[in-house]
Design a protein around this motif. Structure first.
Motif, PDB file in Angstrom:
ATOM      1  N   HIS A  92      62.093  26.550 105.892  1.00 46.27           N
ATOM      2  CA  HIS A  92      62.347  27.391 104.723  1.00 46.27           C
ATOM      3  C   HIS A  92      61.607  26.855 103.499  1.00 46.27           C
ATOM      4  O   HIS A  92      62.199  26.592 102.445  1.00 46.27           O
ATOM      5  CB  HIS A  92      63.849  27.496 104.447  1.00 46.27           C
ATOM      6  CG  HIS A  92      64.596  28.330 105.446  1.00 46.27           C
ATOM      7  ND1 HIS A  92      65.112  27.800 106.604  1.00 46.27           N
ATOM      8  CD2 HIS A  92      64.917  29.644 105.439  1.00 46.27           C
ATOM      9  CE1 HIS A  92      65.730  28.760 107.287  1.00 46.27           C
ATOM     10  NE2 HIS A  92      65.618  29.899 106.613  1.00 46.27           N
ATOM     11  N   VAL A  93      60.307  26.703 103.636  1.00 49.79           N
ATOM     12  CA  VAL A  93      59.458  26.187 102.566  1.00 49.79           C
ATOM     13  C   VAL A  93      58.442  27.264 102.184  1.00 49.79           C
ATOM     14  O   VAL A  93      57.850  27.908 103.059  1.00 49.79           O
ATOM     15  CB  VAL A  93      58.744  24.896 103.003  1.00 49.79           C
ATOM     16  CG1 VAL A  93      57.734  24.442 101.954  1.00 49.79           C
ATOM     17  CG2 VAL A  93      59.764  23.796 103.276  1.00 49.79           C
ATOM     18  N   SER A  94      58.250  27.463 100.888  1.00 46.35           N
ATOM     19  CA  SER A  94      57.231  28.389 100.385  1.00 46.35           C
ATOM     20  C   SER A  94      55.999  27.598  99.960  1.00 46.35           C
ATOM     21  O   SER A  94      56.114  26.627  99.205  1.00 46.35           O
ATOM     22  CB  SER A  94      57.769  29.173  99.188  1.00 46.35           C
ATOM     23  OG  SER A  94      58.904  29.940  99.532  1.00 46.35           O
ATOM     24  N   ILE A  95      54.822  28.037 100.438  1.00 43.43           N
ATOM     25  CA  ILE A  95      53.564  27.331 100.176  1.00 43.43           C
ATOM     26  C   ILE A  95      52.545  28.367  99.720  1.00 43.43           C
ATOM     27  O   ILE A  95      52.113  29.212 100.507  1.00 43.43           O
ATOM     28  CB  ILE A  95      53.069  26.600 101.431  1.00 43.43           C
ATOM     29  CG1 ILE A  95      54.149  25.659 101.994  1.00 43.43           C
ATOM     30  CG2 ILE A  95      51.786  25.829 101.129  1.00 43.43           C
ATOM     31  CD1 ILE A  95      53.804  25.064 103.355  1.00 43.43           C
ATOM     32  N   THR A  96      52.154  28.302  98.447  1.00 45.13           N
ATOM     33  CA  THR A  96      51.288  29.333  97.896  1.00 45.13           C
ATOM     34  C   THR A  96      50.259  28.741  96.937  1.00 45.13           C
ATOM     35  O   THR A  96      50.341  27.592  96.529  1.00 45.13           O
ATOM     36  CB  THR A  96      52.114  30.398  97.137  1.00 45.13           C
ATOM     37  OG1 THR A  96      52.918  29.738  96.147  1.00 45.13           O
ATOM     38  CG2 THR A  96      53.032  31.152  98.067  1.00 45.13           C
ATOM     39  N   TRP A  97      49.268  29.588  96.597  1.00 43.36           N
ATOM     40  CA  TRP A  97      48.302  29.361  95.527  1.00 43.36           C
ATOM     41  C   TRP A  97      47.446  28.119  95.727  1.00 43.36           C
ATOM     42  O   TRP A  97      47.118  27.392  94.789  1.00 43.36           O
ATOM     43  CB  TRP A  97      49.002  29.324  94.160  1.00 43.36           C
ATOM     44  CG  TRP A  97      49.707  30.606  93.835  1.00 43.36           C
ATOM     45  CD1 TRP A  97      49.540  31.824  94.416  1.00 43.36           C
ATOM     46  CD2 TRP A  97      50.705  30.784  92.819  1.00 43.36           C
ATOM     47  NE1 TRP A  97      50.381  32.755  93.839  1.00 43.36           N
ATOM     48  CE2 TRP A  97      51.108  32.151  92.855  1.00 43.36           C
ATOM     49  CE3 TRP A  97      51.313  29.935  91.889  1.00 43.36           C
ATOM     50  CZ2 TRP A  97      52.077  32.677  91.996  1.00 43.36           C
ATOM     51  CZ3 TRP A  97      52.273  30.459  91.031  1.00 43.36           C
ATOM     52  CH2 TRP A  97      52.637  31.815  91.088  1.00 43.36           C
ATOM     53  N   GLY A  98      47.063  27.857  96.989  1.00 41.21           N
ATOM     54  CA  GLY A  98      46.088  26.807  97.250  1.00 41.21           C
ATOM     55  C   GLY A  98      44.683  27.308  96.976  1.00 41.21           C
ATOM     56  O   GLY A  98      44.363  28.470  97.228  1.00 41.21           O
ATOM     57  N   ARG A  99      43.810  26.426  96.501  1.00 38.16           N
ATOM     58  CA  ARG A  99      42.449  26.856  96.146  1.00 38.16           C
ATOM     59  C   ARG A  99      41.488  26.826  97.329  1.00 38.16           C
ATOM     60  O   ARG A  99      40.464  27.517  97.305  1.00 38.16           O
ATOM     61  CB  ARG A  99      41.893  25.989  95.011  1.00 38.16           C
ATOM     62  CG  ARG A  99      42.627  26.200  93.685  1.00 38.16           C
ATOM     63  CD  ARG A  99      41.725  25.846  92.517  1.00 38.16           C
ATOM     64  NE  ARG A  99      40.558  26.709  92.464  1.00 38.16           N
ATOM     65  CZ  ARG A  99      39.490  26.469  91.684  1.00 38.16           C
ATOM     66  NH1 ARG A  99      39.454  25.371  90.933  1.00 38.16           N
ATOM     67  NH2 ARG A  99      38.464  27.295  91.673  1.00 38.16           N
ATOM     68  N   TRP A 100      41.780  26.005  98.343  1.00 41.37           N
ATOM     69  CA  TRP A 100      40.917  25.986  99.530  1.00 41.37           C
ATOM     70  C   TRP A 100      41.678  26.638 100.678  1.00 41.37           C
ATOM     71  O   TRP A 100      41.293  27.668 101.186  1.00 41.37           O
ATOM     72  CB  TRP A 100      40.508  24.562  99.865  1.00 41.37           C
ATOM     73  CG  TRP A 100      39.218  24.486 100.633  1.00 41.37           C
ATOM     74  CD1 TRP A 100      39.059  24.066 101.917  1.00 41.37           C
ATOM     75  CD2 TRP A 100      37.910  24.818 100.157  1.00 41.37           C
ATOM     76  NE1 TRP A 100      37.735  24.119 102.286  1.00 41.37           N
ATOM     77  CE2 TRP A 100      36.997  24.578 101.216  1.00 41.37           C
ATOM     78  CE3 TRP A 100      37.428  25.299  98.945  1.00 41.37           C
ATOM     79  CZ2 TRP A 100      35.628  24.813 101.088  1.00 41.37           C
ATOM     80  CZ3 TRP A 100      36.058  25.519  98.822  1.00 41.37           C
ATOM     81  CH2 TRP A 100      35.179  25.272  99.894  1.00 41.37           C
TER      82      TRP A 100
END
Length: 416
Positions: A145-153
């Protein structure tokens, strides 16, 4: 001044039950399910939203063998990458109110780690090669239940690691210059389970890996959805019970860039490419993978080994809608992203920056942690109810009949 409370536990006399390995927590699945995290170590309270210093998240995760609990909710804005030490449990479910968002740069993880109910968001202000979450060169980690967003690569990068699980996660909205979802560079024994990839231009994920990809949803990819390893090395991908749902940004290419070195087992996957607002896809066939030059296998490589359960893809769509990301309390960003998916093809966009997506909203900090007299991570009222001593900082680390410590029993009980 807010102070950090660190409770050191005594290891002497602690014995773990013999027999089967203990799951990281009830409901843990896949190859990372036996990660130990900070079990048996110290407890650290995060008591402020500072980037660094006493009481901060960065300071809390800087030493091995810790369980991190949160006495505050809100947005922690980080200027530089956070390095998480080995044998850490990050219990995001302990944060009051709207939970915790780590925003502004990447977070890099180490061996034997449990990460639950927290949001990691990168930023266009990071260097252009930066990923939001990095899990490289490690063993035994589970993201739940982890949100992972807005990475540049890429939003997520996993390189040469072993025994990794992502379950009920949200991997979304990679931003310029690549706007990619996840790059898996030759990790082995990786489980991605009941997670949502959405709003990424490609790499949902790119699977140069030995991976099982089970009951996930890939929504509104841009150029391509699930990407094969596409290299001279042999890779093995088991795909079962997944749903590929095209959105406004999507090409028809829900599969892309496989070669003969990609050894694929697939069963019960569906693709819905008509963007009509209804879930009415068709079965993914051998021909879909042969078109991409993959080598098809009659038997799975990993599914029998991990024993991860597989349910029908349409049923998984409902679970992913409800559970993906830090879903105890979804903030406005995650609500927006999941709302796109809920439209079943009608809504969604691939953004260049987080500002284009609406930016990181301000969230009023909430300091309302329950009273914890001995600072062992367990509120007094829970200790009293379970016949523990609210003035004894060591009893939280005692192994209970469940095989978990009393502290783990408490933090696991917060999941409804």
């Amino acid at each position: 001044m807010l102070r950090i409370f660190i409770v050191a536990f005594l290891f002497a006399g602690i014995t773990f039950k013999a027999g089967a390995q203990q799951l990281a927590f009830p409901g843990a699945q896949g190859f990372g399910r036996f990660a130990t995290g900070g079990r048996g170590g110290t407890v650290v309270h995060v008591v402020n939203l500072n980037d660094s210093g006493p009481g901060s998240f960065r300071d809390a995760v800087s030493q091995p063998g810790r369980t991190i609990v949160f006495d505050v909710s809100g947005v922690i804005r980080i200027s530089d990458k956070v390095l998480v030490a080995p044998r850490i449990t990050i219990a995001g479910q302990t944060a009051p109110g709207s939970g915790i968002t780590i925003y502004g740069n990447g977070v890099s993880f180490s061996d034997s780690t449990i990460v639950r109910y927290i949001r990691f968001r990168g930023s266009i202000n990071m260097s252009k090669g930066t990923c939001t979450v990095i899990a490289d060169h490690l063993r035994d980690i589970i993201f739940d239940h982890v949100s992972i967003t807005w990475g540049r690569w890429d939003n997520l990068h996993i390189k040469q690691s072993k025994n990794v699980t992502l379950q009920y996660c949200l991997i979304a909205e990679g931003i310029d210059p690549q706007r990619f979802g996840a790059l898996l560079e030759v990790p082995v024994d990786v489980t991605i389970y009941r997670s949502l990839f959405t709003g990424n231009q490609s790499r949902n994920p790119k699977a140069k890996a030995r991976i099982e990809f089970i009951n996930n949803v890939i929504y509104n990819w841009g150029k391509s959805g699930f990407v094969g390893g596409h290299s001279s090395a042999d890779h093995f991908q088991d795909l079962a019970g997944n749903y590929f749902i095209a959105g406004p940004s999507s090409t028809p290419d829900f599969l892309s860039m496989f070669t003969a070195t990609d050894h694929v087992y697939h069963k019960g996957n569906y693709a819905d490419l008509n963007k009509d607002g209804k879930l009415n896809g068709r079965m993914v066939t051998d021909a879909d993978f042969r078109k991409e030059k993959a080598t098809l296998l009659a038997e799975p490589t990993l599914l029998a080994k991990s024993k991860t359960p597989v349910i029908p893809a349409a049923e998984a769509c409902k679970i992913v809608l409800k559970e993906a990301g830090a879903a105890m309390v979804r903030d406005a960003v995650d609500q927006r992203i999941v709302g796109y998916y809920k439209s079943m093809g009608k809504r969604g966009q691939i953004f260049k920056t987080e500002a284009d997506a609406g930016g990181q909203p301000e969230i009023k900090a909430k300091f309302s942690a329950p009273k914890d007299t001995d600072h062992d991570g367990i509120p007094d009222r829970w200790e009293v109810r379970h016949k523990l001593n609210a003035n004894d900082s060591t009893d939280g680390n005692v192994i209970s009949d469940s095989g978990y410590t009393h502290l783990e029993n408490y933090i696991n009980s917060l999941i409804k």
